[in-house]
Design an enzyme around this catalytic site. Sequence first.
Site, PDB file in Angstrom:
ATOM      1  N   HIS A 127       0.873  -1.176   0.000  1.00  0.00           N
ATOM      2  CA  HIS A 127       0.000   0.000   0.000  1.00  0.00           C
ATOM      3  C   HIS A 127       0.918   1.237   0.000  1.00  0.00           C
ATOM      4  O   HIS A 127       2.037   1.173   0.523  1.00  0.00           O
ATOM      5  CB  HIS A 127      -0.828  -0.049   1.297  1.00  0.00           C
ATOM      6  CG  HIS A 127      -1.880   0.992   1.427  1.00  0.00           C
ATOM      7  ND1 HIS A 127      -1.609   2.272   1.837  1.00  0.00           N
ATOM      8  CD2 HIS A 127      -3.221   0.939   1.233  1.00  0.00           C
ATOM      9  CE1 HIS A 127      -2.739   2.957   1.890  1.00  0.00           C
ATOM     10  NE2 HIS A 127      -3.730   2.171   1.531  1.00  0.00           N
ATOM     11  N   ASP A 204       3.023  -4.557   8.082  1.00  0.00           N
ATOM     12  CA  ASP A 204       1.823  -3.748   7.868  1.00  0.00           C
ATOM     13  C   ASP A 204       0.635  -4.694   8.024  1.00  0.00           C
ATOM     14  O   ASP A 204       0.368  -5.524   7.144  1.00  0.00           O
ATOM     15  CB  ASP A 204       1.886  -3.122   6.466  1.00  0.00           C
ATOM     16  CG  ASP A 204       0.582  -2.432   6.076  1.00  0.00           C
ATOM     17  OD1 ASP A 204      -0.430  -2.587   6.799  1.00  0.00           O
ATOM     18  OD2 ASP A 204       0.561  -1.758   5.025  1.00  0.00           O
ATOM     19  N   GLN A 207      -4.676  -4.947   7.014  1.00  0.00           N
ATOM     20  CA  GLN A 207      -5.726  -5.865   6.547  1.00  0.00           C
ATOM     21  C   GLN A 207      -5.759  -7.179   7.318  1.00  0.00           C
ATOM     22  O   GLN A 207      -6.764  -7.882   7.298  1.00  0.00           O
ATOM     23  CB  GLN A 207      -5.522  -6.184   5.051  1.00  0.00           C
ATOM     24  CG  GLN A 207      -5.667  -4.996   4.131  1.00  0.00           C
ATOM     25  CD  GLN A 207      -7.081  -4.440   4.096  1.00  0.00           C
ATOM     26  OE1 GLN A 207      -8.053  -5.142   4.383  1.00  0.00           O
ATOM     27  NE2 GLN A 207      -7.201  -3.171   3.776  1.00  0.00           N
ATOM     28  N   LYS A 230     -10.568  -0.749  10.552  1.00  0.00           N
ATOM     29  CA  LYS A 230     -10.792  -1.919   9.689  1.00  0.00           C
ATOM     30  C   LYS A 230     -11.208  -3.133  10.522  1.00  0.00           C
ATOM     31  O   LYS A 230     -11.447  -4.211   9.987  1.00  0.00           O
ATOM     32  CB  LYS A 230      -9.534  -2.220   8.882  1.00  0.00           C
ATOM     33  CG  LYS A 230      -9.208  -1.094   7.879  1.00  0.00           C
ATOM     34  CD  LYS A 230      -8.074  -1.448   6.999  1.00  0.00           C
ATOM     35  CE  LYS A 230      -7.430  -0.253   6.341  1.00  0.00           C
ATOM     36  NZ  LYS A 230      -8.109   0.165   5.112  1.00  0.00           N
ATOM     37  N   CYS A 368      -4.784   2.379  -3.656  1.00  0.00           N
ATOM     38  CA  CYS A 368      -3.525   2.888  -3.082  1.00  0.00           C
ATOM     39  C   CYS A 368      -2.381   1.896  -3.283  1.00  0.00           C
ATOM     40  O   CYS A 368      -1.506   1.751  -2.421  1.00  0.00           O
ATOM     41  CB  CYS A 368      -3.673   3.240  -1.602  1.00  0.00           C
ATOM     42  SG  CYS A 368      -4.820   4.554  -1.297  1.00  0.00           S
TER      43      CYS A 368
HETATM   44  N1  PMP Z   1      -1.745  -0.736   4.542  1.00  0.00           N
HETATM   45  C1  PMP Z   1      -2.737  -1.430   3.972  1.00  0.00           C
HETATM   46  C2  PMP Z   1      -2.459  -2.793   3.442  1.00  0.00           C
HETATM   47  C3  PMP Z   1      -4.025  -0.894   3.908  1.00  0.00           C
HETATM   48  O1  PMP Z   1      -5.006  -1.600   3.346  1.00  0.00           O
HETATM   49  C4  PMP Z   1      -4.252   0.388   4.443  1.00  0.00           C
HETATM   50  C5  PMP Z   1      -5.633   1.011   4.374  1.00  0.00           C
HETATM   51  N2  PMP Z   1      -6.258   0.890   3.141  1.00  0.00           N
HETATM   52  C6  PMP Z   1      -3.185   1.060   5.025  1.00  0.00           C
HETATM   53  C7  PMP Z   1      -1.948   0.479   5.047  1.00  0.00           C
HETATM   54  C8  PMP Z   1      -3.349   2.423   5.620  1.00  0.00           C
HETATM   55  O2  PMP Z   1      -4.235   2.370   6.686  1.00  0.00           O
HETATM   56  P1  PMP Z   1      -4.817   3.728   7.330  1.00  0.00           P
HETATM   57  O3  PMP Z   1      -5.343   4.533   6.170  1.00  0.00           O
HETATM   58  O4  PMP Z   1      -5.878   3.264   8.238  1.00  0.00           O
HETATM   59  O5  PMP Z   1      -3.687   4.394   8.019  1.00  0.00           O
END
Ligand code: PMP
Length: 410
Positions: A127, A204, A207, A230, A368
């Site tokens: 991401h 990270d 998910q 999430k 993203c």
């Molecule tokens: N890493 C991954 C794999 C994600 O799916 C997301 C959220 N889509 C993030 C990082 C960032 O999370 P947040 O926007 O809650 O900080």
Amino acid sequence: MKAPEPFEVLDIRKQFPILSRKVNEKNLIYFDNAATSQKPQCVIDALSDYYSRYNANIHRGIHTLAEEATLAYEASRHAVQEFISAAMVEEIIFTRGTTEGINLVAYSWGRQNIKAGDEILISEMEHHSNIVPWQILCQEKNAILKVIPVLDDGTLSMDDYQRLLNKKTKLVAIVQVSNALGTVNPVKEMISMAHQFGAKVLVDAAQSAVHLDIDVQDLDCDFFAFSGHKLYAPTGVGVLYGKKELLEAMPVFQGGGEMIREVSFELTTYNDLPYKYEAGTPNIADTIALKSALDFIKSIGKEQIRKHENELLDYATRQLEDIPGLKIIGKATEKVSLVSFILKNIHPHDVGVLLDHLGIALRTGHHCTQPLMKRFGIPGTIRASFALYNTKEEIDILVEGIYKSIKMLS
Ligand code: PMP
């Protein structure tokens, strides 16, 4: 131990008030859970209870409200410790979310430990939140960002990972579950491989935390970041776990109240863990409600939830695969309940708009993960991501909607 209750999806749905609303005069079908999950009544009540009964700033006040708020806030930290099986409660830092957790490590650990010529290893399925902070750090330090390639089935090339690891690798920053493909990466094995070269590993878990059983001690990861929103908790609260010795050795991130022990114009000394990294008044209400979300997950049981979600994944995959011109992107055998796909000669956004007319909320676009989309040579995908409250009937309506969209758009 009490046997878990049988999983009754209709009972669970009743706990999520938003699921009874209509969108475009249709029953809402919420398949955008990988972006953010809906919130159960207990989480909504926890927020309202805090603001109606004991709203106060924490840690500093001696009055009853401040004590109640502090106790509830710290109880949430203990709940997180248990949720991820951390050894010590001091290792749990509250953040705004995964993004802030990763940035904290990049700014604090990164600036202290990364030198010119060092290598940081990420993957092609990261991401943007787990790419950009490392790019900024590498540019500043003249360090090198290296990338583990993704194979056609949406898994990581472990041969390339082995080949890319070397003595110059100082950090591996890897996603445990891909938000665009659903792939579950073998992070435990990857962490052990990285440690053989003395590299630290950040996971990270944005998910993964909601779907997988998490034991940070068993994983032996050095840092682990996730977001509350999430996993049925509110937005604006997240967690950074770090091994105590690393968090203790790292320089402070933000300066301000709470993170200090003593301040004078000549010299400031810093607070102990975890407060050292929690400058200013934190997000008290949402952090307290995070515990309610974790309690909610625990009361149903992650195994039960996973069983239901895996059934939805299998059901959706089988149905979608039968649709002519539909291609699933990400076909790893280890996946969470998320299906990403494209339709021949149809732009994902056009499908998203038509499905919204049917009350179906799902995500279209690059999620993203622009480098990953580039790797597959596509502008984006249509992503349906399932949570514990979704049903097979909803998947049937999605499939019907896709057939309708194909008819209208091709
Ligand atoms: N890493 C991954 C794999 C994600 O799916 C997301 C959220 N889509 C993030 C990082 C960032 O999370 P947040 O926007 O809650 O900080």
